[in-house]
Design an enzyme around this catalytic site. Structure first.
Site, mmCIF file in Angstrom:
data_model
loop_
_atom_site.group_PDB
_atom_site.id
_atom_site.type_symbol
_atom_site.label_atom_id
_atom_site.label_comp_id
_atom_site.label_asym_id
_atom_site.label_seq_id
_atom_site.Cartn_x
_atom_site.Cartn_y
_atom_site.Cartn_z
ATOM 1 C CD GLU A 192 -3.673 -6.144 4.238
ATOM 2 O OE1 GLU A 192 -3.041 -4.544 4.379
ATOM 3 O OE2 GLU A 192 -3.279 -6.665 3.156
ATOM 4 C CD GLU A 202 -3.111 -1.037 2.229
ATOM 5 O OE1 GLU A 202 -3.815 -1.718 2.442
ATOM 6 O OE2 GLU A 202 -1.686 -1.929 3.218
#
Length: 255
Positions: free
Chosen positions: A130, A110
């Site tokens: 995640e 990210e």
């Protein structure tokens, strides 16, 4: 030091320096990175930033969950992460070139998604795993459908599987794939090319293009009305025209 800083011409090179922890984002590293981004923003001599990682195991493995879990008082004083959050929200004004020396996952991937240009090692892999830890990609992964087809974004987000650098490049998530030893050099070349251009025009271009991405073209056109006189009526705009006519390199002043 968790973050190394080096200046080359108009480029600041920031290196995540926790190789034994795969350059995971601890509270200390986030603070150091945030303060470095602040310093770069305040320094008119810095035209672009290169962000890379130390070692050959990872660019960044995302959040250091062990470090965060070990905090004795989560409700106590927090680190200064203002400019880190600005960057994570895609609002950092200056150009940032990601130099993915190795694999980037979760918050590390990210970070790259919030860079403006990304150069990747041909050995690197990328993804948002995640969900494999019962979480979701809260640091920018949810913006993937704006970057790539929805079906592919959902594939990455729902499976948590990683993709290699070539596929990431084919999807438009990275700009260039090179041997690991060339990553920082190629990123620096991108940064230098950007730094040769008029700084006001560069800042306005990044701001308006990112606004068009997040809020739509209508919002970007509205913001353009305010940016236009600041850039087109600047000393640099006149200098750019004169330099072109006189066949010389422009001497930018940033005003």
């Amino acid at each position: 030091m968790d973050l190394l800083r080096r200046h080359e011409g108009s480029v600041e090179i920031l290196t995540l320096n926790r190789p034994d922890q795969r350059n995971a984002l601890s509270p200390g590293l986030i603070t150091e990175l945030s303060l470095a981004l602040r310093d770069c923003l305040d320094d008119d001599g810095v035209r672009a930033v290169v962000l890379t990682g130390a070692g050959d195991r990872a660019f960044c493995a995302g959040m250091d969950l062990k470090a965060f879990a070990a905090r004795s008082d989560p409700s106590g004083p927090q680190s200064d992460d203002t400019h880190f959050r600005m960057f994570s929200h895609g609002e950092y004004p200056k150009p940032v070139i990601g130099a993915a020396n190795a694999t980037a996952v979760a918050g590390g991937f990210e970070l790259l998604l919030n860079c403006d240009v990304v150069v990747a090692s041909d050995k690197a892999r990328f993804g948002v795993p995640e969900v494999k830890r019962g979480l979701f990609a809260a640091g920018g992964g949810i913006t993937l459908p704006g970057r790539i087809p929805l079906a592919i974004a959902l594939e990455l987000g729902l499976t948590g599987d990683l993709i290699d650098a070539e596929r990431a490049c084919a999807l438009g998530l990275v700009n260039s794939v090179v041997p690991a030893e060339d990553v920082v050099g190629v990123a620096l070349e991108f940064a230098r090319r950007i730094g040769e251009n008029g700084p006001l025009g560069v800042l306005a271009t990044k701001k308006l293009m990112r606004l068009a991405f997040t809020d739509g073209v209508t919002a970007a056109r509205a913001a353009q009305a305010a940016e236009h006189p600041k850039v087109f009526e600047s000393e640099d705009a006149l200098e750019g025209a004169r330099a072109f006519a006189e066949k010389r390199t422009p001497q930018w002043k940033g005003r």
